[in-house]
Motif scaffolding. Structure first.
Motif, mmCIF file in Angstrom:
data_model
loop_
_atom_site.group_PDB
_atom_site.id
_atom_site.type_symbol
_atom_site.label_atom_id
_atom_site.label_comp_id
_atom_site.label_asym_id
_atom_site.label_seq_id
_atom_site.Cartn_x
_atom_site.Cartn_y
_atom_site.Cartn_z
ATOM 1 N N ILE A 61 1.118 6.265 5.952
ATOM 2 C CA ILE A 61 0.124 5.351 5.379
ATOM 3 C C ILE A 61 -1.193 6.097 5.172
ATOM 4 O O ILE A 61 -1.804 6.052 4.097
ATOM 5 C CB ILE A 61 -0.080 4.139 6.302
ATOM 6 N N ILE A 62 -1.639 6.802 6.222
ATOM 7 C CA ILE A 62 -2.878 7.575 6.137
ATOM 8 C C ILE A 62 -2.764 8.654 5.065
ATOM 9 O O ILE A 62 -3.678 8.868 4.266
ATOM 10 C CB ILE A 62 -3.207 8.196 7.505
ATOM 11 N N GLY A 63 -1.627 9.342 5.054
ATOM 12 C CA GLY A 63 -1.442 10.408 4.089
ATOM 13 C C GLY A 63 -1.503 9.923 2.652
ATOM 14 O O GLY A 63 -2.141 10.555 1.798
ATOM 15 N N LEU A 64 -0.851 8.791 2.356
ATOM 16 C CA LEU A 64 -0.863 8.280 0.989
ATOM 17 C C LEU A 64 -2.261 7.824 0.587
ATOM 18 O O LEU A 64 -2.720 8.113 -0.526
ATOM 19 C CB LEU A 64 0.131 7.130 0.848
ATOM 20 N N LEU A 65 -2.951 7.115 1.474
ATOM 21 C CA LEU A 65 -4.318 6.685 1.160
ATOM 22 C C LEU A 65 -5.224 7.887 0.918
ATOM 23 O O LEU A 65 -6.026 7.902 -0.021
ATOM 24 C CB LEU A 65 -4.862 5.811 2.288
ATOM 25 N N VAL A 107 1.275 -7.542 -0.115
ATOM 26 C CA VAL A 107 0.450 -7.919 1.034
ATOM 27 C C VAL A 107 -0.371 -6.722 1.491
ATOM 28 O O VAL A 107 0.157 -5.610 1.619
ATOM 29 C CB VAL A 107 1.316 -8.440 2.197
ATOM 30 N N SER A 108 -1.659 -6.932 1.765
ATOM 31 C CA SER A 108 -2.523 -5.864 2.251
ATOM 32 C C SER A 108 -2.122 -5.482 3.676
ATOM 33 O O SER A 108 -2.041 -6.325 4.561
ATOM 34 C CB SER A 108 -3.984 -6.317 2.228
ATOM 35 N N VAL A 139 -1.534 1.166 -4.333
ATOM 36 C CA VAL A 139 -2.801 1.590 -3.740
ATOM 37 C C VAL A 139 -3.902 1.346 -4.761
ATOM 38 O O VAL A 139 -3.883 1.910 -5.860
ATOM 39 C CB VAL A 139 -2.786 3.067 -3.315
ATOM 40 N N THR A 140 -4.842 0.478 -4.401
ATOM 41 C CA THR A 140 -5.996 0.224 -5.266
ATOM 42 C C THR A 140 -7.210 0.942 -4.678
ATOM 43 O O THR A 140 -7.337 1.073 -3.458
ATOM 44 C CB THR A 140 -6.292 -1.276 -5.374
ATOM 45 N N PHE A 195 -4.027 -0.336 0.875
ATOM 46 C CA PHE A 195 -2.577 -0.098 0.888
ATOM 47 C C PHE A 195 -1.889 -1.458 0.848
ATOM 48 O O PHE A 195 -1.967 -2.238 1.805
ATOM 49 C CB PHE A 195 -2.215 0.670 2.163
ATOM 50 N N ILE A 196 -1.221 -1.762 -0.259
ATOM 51 C CA ILE A 196 -0.608 -3.074 -0.468
ATOM 52 C C ILE A 196 0.905 -2.884 -0.549
ATOM 53 O O ILE A 196 1.413 -2.194 -1.437
ATOM 54 C CB ILE A 196 -1.149 -3.727 -1.753
#
Length: 263
Positions: A34-38, A94-95, A71-72, A89-90
């Motif tokens: 999650i952290i990596g993608l953001l 859902v957020s 990802v917005t 991250f959706i």
């Protein structure tokens, strides 16, 4: 990299792969992906070679499953020396998590001497025997320096990413350290009874980007009361210090052990 990536692109969405499975629930993603993608999306959309991504903070408030991810992002401030961007991250509509990245313009170091910790004098990762049992069965590579899971002592270790975050996108130095940063929680919070905390956030501070693939971790703080823990680790590459990572975590309930057998 030939290993399966954590995500594959599908238009505007990212499709999780089994490689991103987390340790707490077999049907959820690992916090590090999650952290990596953001971090990757923030860098791709808002990064600039003239700026250092000096701080990345990620709040993780739900465990996402394997539904398609969107990802917005939005630029909060675009100044000459400081830029701030947010991302969300959706998963499955859902957020699940959000991030803020602060980009600071590169410049000269002011003159003068400032106190610093002693140099990190440890063996290079190439000098340490690989431990095939570490890294969650190959999610990452690890070379342990001192301490270990199951021991209540300070830990030092090297780790390196072995796969892309998103298929077809080679890791940048920032993405490499961002996806590694979640390791601050287990390295800081593990004890002689195992890991009893699940982290709800990670903050990564960098004064420079790593120069190579191996990231060094050294635990510097663990404190816990009333089911809430705070942990911190210094981060290094083979040239020296690059920053710190910190996190907060909640005590994680474990299922009760099975009753003893009656023979």
């Amino acid at each position: 990299m030939s290993n399966e990536p954590f995500f594959r692109r599908d238009g505007d969405h990212y499709i999780p792969t089994p490689a991103g499975r987390g340790p707490w629930n077999p049907n959820s993603l690992h916090g590090r992906v999650i952290i990596g993608l953001l971090g990757q999306v923030l860098e791709e959309r808002h990064g600039d070679p003239a700026f250092i991504p000096a701080r990345l903070t990620v709040d993780m408030y739900r465990l996402p499953g394997f539904e398609p991810v969107e990802v917005t992002t939005r630029m909060v401030r675009e100044g000459g020396r400081i830029r701030v961007a947010d991302a969300e991250f959706i998963s499955g509509g859902v957020s699940m998590a959000r991030a803020t990245c602060q980009f600071l313009r590169r410049g000269d170091v002011p003159p003068g001497q400032v106190w610093r910790p002693q140099p990190w004098d440890v063996p290079a990762p190439q000098e340490i025997e690989p431990d095939e049992r570490s890294g969650m069965s190959g999610m990452w590579a690890m070379r342990n320096i001192s301490g270990g899971f199951g021991l209540a002592e300070q830990r030092r270790t090297w780790m390196s990413e072995v796969r892309e975050i998103v298929d077809g996108s080679p890791l940048t130095p920032f993405q490499r350290v961002a996806v590694a940063a979640d390791f601050v929680s287990p390295i800081a919070h593990v004890g002689d009874q195992g890991l009893g905390y699940i982290n709800s956030d990670v903050t990564l501070y960098l004064h420079r980007l790593p120069a190579a693939e191996w990231i060094g971790f050294e635990t510097t703080y663990h404190g816990a009361d009333e089911g809430v823990a705070v942990g911190e680790a210094r981060l290094y590459d083979e040239r020296g210090p690059i920053g710190i990572a910190s996190c907060v975590a909640l005590s994680q309930k474990r299922p009760p052990p099975p009753p003893p057998r009656k023979d």
